[in-house]
Design an enzyme around this catalytic site. Sequence first.
Site, mmCIF file in Angstrom:
data_model
loop_
_atom_site.group_PDB
_atom_site.id
_atom_site.type_symbol
_atom_site.label_atom_id
_atom_site.label_comp_id
_atom_site.label_asym_id
_atom_site.label_seq_id
_atom_site.Cartn_x
_atom_site.Cartn_y
_atom_site.Cartn_z
ATOM 1 N N SER A 107 0.846 -1.186 0.000
ATOM 2 C CA SER A 107 0.000 0.000 0.000
ATOM 3 C C SER A 107 0.889 1.247 0.000
ATOM 4 O O SER A 107 1.656 1.445 -0.923
ATOM 5 C CB SER A 107 -0.960 -0.043 1.177
ATOM 6 O OG SER A 107 -2.036 0.828 0.985
ATOM 7 N N ASP B 297 -9.602 -3.853 -5.730
ATOM 8 C CA ASP B 297 -9.047 -2.988 -4.689
ATOM 9 C C ASP B 297 -9.719 -1.622 -4.722
ATOM 10 O O ASP B 297 -9.739 -0.950 -5.752
ATOM 11 C CB ASP B 297 -7.536 -2.836 -4.902
ATOM 12 C CG ASP B 297 -6.821 -2.285 -3.672
ATOM 13 O OD1 ASP B 297 -7.450 -1.525 -2.919
ATOM 14 O OD2 ASP B 297 -5.646 -2.620 -3.489
ATOM 15 N N HIS C 83 -8.095 -4.834 -1.588
ATOM 16 C CA HIS C 83 -6.872 -4.306 -0.977
ATOM 17 C C HIS C 83 -6.262 -5.259 0.045
ATOM 18 O O HIS C 83 -5.048 -5.343 0.174
ATOM 19 C CB HIS C 83 -7.185 -2.969 -0.305
ATOM 20 C CG HIS C 83 -5.977 -2.140 0.000
ATOM 21 N ND1 HIS C 83 -5.171 -1.613 -0.983
ATOM 22 C CD2 HIS C 83 -5.437 -1.753 1.185
ATOM 23 C CE1 HIS C 83 -4.193 -0.920 -0.430
ATOM 24 N NE2 HIS C 83 -4.322 -0.992 0.892
#
Length: 725
Positions: free
Chosen positions: A576, A661, A696
């Site tokens: 991330s 995501d 995600h």
Amino acid sequence: MKTRNSLSLALLSVAVLAGCNSTEEKSNEQSVKTVEAENSVFAPIAKKVAYEMNIHGSKRVDDYYWMRDDKRENPEILAHLAAENSYTDAMLKHTENLQDDLFEELKSRIQKDDDSVPVKRGDFYYSSEMRGDNEYPIYVRSKNFKGDDKEVLLDVNALAKAHEYYQVSGLNISPNDKIMAYGEDTLSRRVYTLRFKNLKTGELFSDELKGTEGNAIWGNDNKTVYYIKKDLQTLLGFQVYRHTLGTSQDRDELVYEEENKSYYTGISKSKDGSHIYIHHSSPEASGMSLIDANKHTAQPLRFVPREQGLEYNVSKLGEWYYVNTNLDAVNFKLMKVHQSKLGNKQKWQEVIPHREGVKLEGVSLFNQHLVYQERELGINTVTVRSLTSGKEQKLKFKDKAFAAYLYGNNELDNENVRLYYTSLTTPGTHYDFNLKSGEPQLLKQQKVLGDFHPENYTSERIFIKARDGEQVPVSLVYRTDKFKKDGTNPLYQYGYGSYGHTIQPSFSSARLSLLDRGFVYAIAHIRGSQMLGRPWYNQGKKLTKQNTFNDFVDVTKSLTAQGYGNKKQVFAVGGSAGGLLMGAVINQAPELYQGVAAHVPFVDVVTTMLDETIPLTTNEYDEWGNPNDKSYYDYMLSYSPYDQVSKQAYPNLLVTTGLHDSQVQYFEPAKWVAKLRDYKTNDNKLLFKVDMEAGHGGASGRFKGLKDRALEYAFILDLAGKNKL
């Protein structure tokens, strides 16, 4: 980063021009394809379509902007992603047995039948159970801590059977203990449908609240619930609705709407059950509004007027509100105010003063005691204060560096404070500490199956001098009998460094697969986290973001210079915003790393932050800056991984993402990989793995996620030549 989404079709204040030239036409002819010969495999080659973007007199051309498809239905794009998966599978085919062995190894350490420690709320003790090969928990409750009369509330395994991805959230029981609310997400976009279950009959109510954050907070009449609705374009939760059980969602009342798009909205309930809290938070300001939980028509009341730069969070005890705030206190202090004097911060009274260099991280209130957590030089402390005598005592822990989390302290009249404790060599451990004596009661320590003995491993905490003189904390762990401080061990270095999020020195049973093969594992507590307090965060955001990348690189150089790792076998990993970190360091210091794993990486910083239609963009101007301001635009451009890809040799790379995501859109890493493949000047591996079902957080389920970990470890172990134990 926290979330990073996509590129807009119409950038605010940006003129977008698309064009083609003869070289592009050649690329279009080949489009996206994978060519396989008998003895070789060729990477997918993405076509180029020039997409011109202009702002501040600066022109950027994005050849791979076409990869964005918000609906995720474009056949050409899906074919390209499938080709990337096929290429990765082919390039790692020789590691399939290793991946399988690692998966079984990781799985073998996990106790199949495992129960959580019961947590008391009201008249019941709530817990979860994992059984056999189940991927998901079974939620239960009992009238006593021993669980003699368990009642099954929700079997998530049964609900998940019909779905490739399934996630529940926000299990919350009505005040009369008869109804359970929960959210479910079947797409991994973090958009939940709230459902309600009659705990006596087991039947679901007809109510379905769609497009929510996944958390329902009950009013005290057992029929009123509050929830947050999301903007389905930006995925920003910005509206608080009040729903009456038994009515349709279109009749719900809007009780609060956040008009400032730089704020996140959350909801919770006070410990005494008297108020619903609406939380307003941004990276540089936060606040709360209160709703009377006893009145189904009550409207929100601001605790104090919201101010830029002012942060606070409140907890209620009797007629007093305790306020953890940064008011004239960069590292926070604790104040209190009587309920008759709300709305005026000048009436706040000091409880715990600000201490320079010591971050006040949180508080938990009980009828007779206040428990507060601080962090000094990166080390946790937990202190219990008597509210009658003022006497304090610090809870004692065995490790020099550890993580301690207060949880499950739902009852004001409890005699104990519940705490979860872990370190790099200590599996997760649950304690009740007596509030009067400070004596701990061990409730449970996570079992690690197989040949695991904590004494076989050593952890260290050192400081490394960065190029500007700052001392960067680093947590290290290794297997004692496989480590020599002579620069021969492979080094796995992890980092994040954004949003003030601190990576704690906690235990991981999966990590043993690296340590037992001779790896040194390092966590670089770089600027952008709050390991050394709020100033440490402030020095790694906006126009000081480069400090984050410099710290990580300087830690690598120092660790190898000190003999903690082999200079030729350094592996860097981040996800991330940590993926942004990976992208920046391989542009700026690619020669330091043999291999890098970048998971769901936020790499197209400038284009994404110019696009207000993308989830989290406007919320995060206080984190990254607003590129509509030229100073921020120029600074972002100087480190944005996608924009700074250059003609140079890059490390071996494994990049992962999820098609769905909602935080870092799949096309950011997809474009980055395509550009890297075009620019890199060496033959190192560049592999891109796309989970076509996940978002995600990756795959749902406790064992499915281990497949992803096994893939990463196999990639690294293969490069390091450490396939065997």
